[in-house]
Design a protein around this motif. Structure first.
Motif, PDB file in Angstrom:
ATOM      1  N   ARG A 155      -0.861 -10.883  90.951  1.00 30.09           N
ATOM      2  CA  ARG A 155      -1.855 -11.500  90.084  1.00 30.09           C
ATOM      3  C   ARG A 155      -2.217 -10.465  89.019  1.00 30.09           C
ATOM      4  O   ARG A 155      -2.690  -9.375  89.342  1.00 30.09           O
ATOM      5  CB  ARG A 155      -3.104 -11.901  90.863  1.00 30.09           C
ATOM      6  N   LEU A 156      -1.963 -10.788  87.786  1.00 32.04           N
ATOM      7  CA  LEU A 156      -2.217  -9.818  86.719  1.00 32.04           C
ATOM      8  C   LEU A 156      -3.068 -10.419  85.607  1.00 32.04           C
ATOM      9  O   LEU A 156      -3.090 -11.632  85.404  1.00 32.04           O
ATOM     10  CB  LEU A 156      -0.909  -9.256  86.145  1.00 32.04           C
ATOM     11  N   ARG A 157      -3.766  -9.539  84.952  1.00 29.41           N
ATOM     12  CA  ARG A 157      -4.507  -9.895  83.739  1.00 29.41           C
ATOM     13  C   ARG A 157      -3.769  -9.241  82.588  1.00 29.41           C
ATOM     14  O   ARG A 157      -3.509  -8.039  82.597  1.00 29.41           O
ATOM     15  CB  ARG A 157      -5.949  -9.397  83.833  1.00 29.41           C
ATOM     16  N   TYR A 158      -3.414 -10.065  81.607  1.00 30.84           N
ATOM     17  CA  TYR A 158      -2.495  -9.630  80.556  1.00 30.84           C
ATOM     18  C   TYR A 158      -3.132  -9.812  79.194  1.00 30.84           C
ATOM     19  O   TYR A 158      -3.740 -10.844  78.907  1.00 30.84           O
ATOM     20  CB  TYR A 158      -1.201 -10.442  80.651  1.00 30.84           C
ATOM     21  N   ARG A 159      -2.994  -8.784  78.348  1.00 28.27           N
ATOM     22  CA  ARG A 159      -3.530  -8.829  76.990  1.00 28.27           C
ATOM     23  C   ARG A 159      -2.424  -9.278  76.038  1.00 28.27           C
ATOM     24  O   ARG A 159      -1.443  -8.582  75.826  1.00 28.27           O
ATOM     25  CB  ARG A 159      -4.061  -7.459  76.576  1.00 28.27           C
ATOM     26  N   ARG A 160      -2.602 -10.446  75.477  1.00 29.26           N
ATOM     27  CA  ARG A 160      -1.656 -10.927  74.492  1.00 29.26           C
ATOM     28  C   ARG A 160      -1.855 -10.191  73.169  1.00 29.26           C
ATOM     29  O   ARG A 160      -2.763  -9.373  73.034  1.00 29.26           O
ATOM     30  CB  ARG A 160      -1.857 -12.429  74.276  1.00 29.26           C
TER      31      ARG A 160
END
Length: 330
Positions: A155-160
């Motif tokens: 589960r990751l949080r990704y910065r576009r």
């Protein structure tokens, strides 16, 4: 730990020949006293190691002795794929096992191939990132790598691009190192996507595992992705004139691949300038890049790029005009 060190000491002597106690201590990152004890332990175990005294002395193995303890561990075998990439190996936490695997491989080789391998290492070095840039900051690279290796869900949080952040639950298939930047290929919502590892804000490796698609080929996926990415990246074209002798600077600024192809199809005019059609990403991006070439290029079209450059030059003229009026013309 000591058994591994004794094996490393034995392989060092087998690979390099005579070595002094201080040299062995540096290689093994231990004290000279520890080297003395380890050599004594090897001798007690029946390994024919002996010492020559004097300024040219040192420890060495009896001529003709070769150990059969060259078996690679699973970690060392996998680390061989990173043996030529010391920087990436360290980023993945595999620097030590890669070094040990390389040492075992050298020890297993006959003298002539081993000598050639040593010469290769002395004469060639791979430095991945380009000039004037450093490697990406990748605090979650090792977490992602462990998930890739263990087929674990992440589960990751990704910065576009831009300030937006999204949360994704992904099945990590593989890691790719491109120009000093790491990319993750992962399945998400039924398709395999790419994520730049430096843009991962948080990563949680879950206990849940997944089953990889049996027909997935990481190298083939990346080749196809690279082609599609290039097609998506260049959304328009610009007609420009390039001054004589400025081709190398244009190649450096806009990229060698697209520039070389454009120049090959270019047509020289009566003033010696070359007119070419160059792929561009967007109006603003092209204007920013082409402005770096100053008066060495002229944008003929599209009008949006030409107008954007003209507006920027006018703004710069206002900003620097007063000081510029005082400077002598060169």
């Amino acid at each position: 730990m000591r058994a591994s060190r004794l094996l490393s000491l034995l392989l060092l002597l087998q690979t390099r020949g005579r070595m002094t106690a201080p040299e062995l201590a540096v290689e093994l990152e231990v004290s000279v006293r520890t080297v003395y004890r380890d050599v004594e332990a090897l001798s007690s175990a029946g390994v024919p190691v002996y010492a020559d005294r004097g300024p040219l002395g040192g420890y060495q193995l009896l001529d003709g002795y070769r150990t059969r303890l060259n078996g690679l561990t699973a970690e060392e075998a996998s680390a061989l794929f990173l043996a030529g990439l010391p920087g990436p190996a360290a980023e993945l936490g595999r620097a030590d096992v890669a070094a040990t695997a390389e040492l075992k491989l050298l020890a297993a080789l006959p003298p002539e191939p081993r000598s050639r391998a040593a010469r290769m290492r002395e004469r060639f070095h791979l430095d991945v990132p380009g000039w004037y840039r450093s490697n990406d900051d990748v605090p979650f690279l090792m977490d992602v790598a462990e998930a890739v290796w263990g087929d674990r869900v992440v589960r990751l949080r990704y910065r576009r691009w831009g300030p937006a952040e999204v949360e994704r639950v992904v099945h990590p298939y593989g890691l790719i190192l491109k120009g000093g930047s790491w990319y993750l290929a992962a399945s998400c919502e039924g398709s395999v996507r790419t994520y730049r590892v430096s843009r991962i804000v948080t990563a949680e490796v879950l206990d849940e595992t997944f089953t990889r698609a049996p027909d997935f080929d990481l190298a083939a996926f990346w080749r196809e992705f690279a082609v599609e990415f290039a097609a998506r990246m260049y959304t328009a074209k610009a007609d420009i004139r390039v001054a004589p002798g400025m081709e190398s600077l244009l190649r450096y600024t806009m990229g060698a691949d697209v520039t070389d192809k454009a120049l090959a199809d270019g047509v020289a005019d009566a003033e010696g300038w070359t007119r070419i059609t160059l792929p561009i990403e967007s109006v603003n991006h092209a204007a920013w890049q082409l402005l770096r070439l100053g008066s060495s290029i002229e944008v003929l079209g599209p009008a949006e790029v030409r107008d954007r450059i003209a507006r920027t030059v006018a703004e710069l003229s206002v900003m620097y005009g007063e000081a510029g009026d005082e400077l002598p013309l060169s």
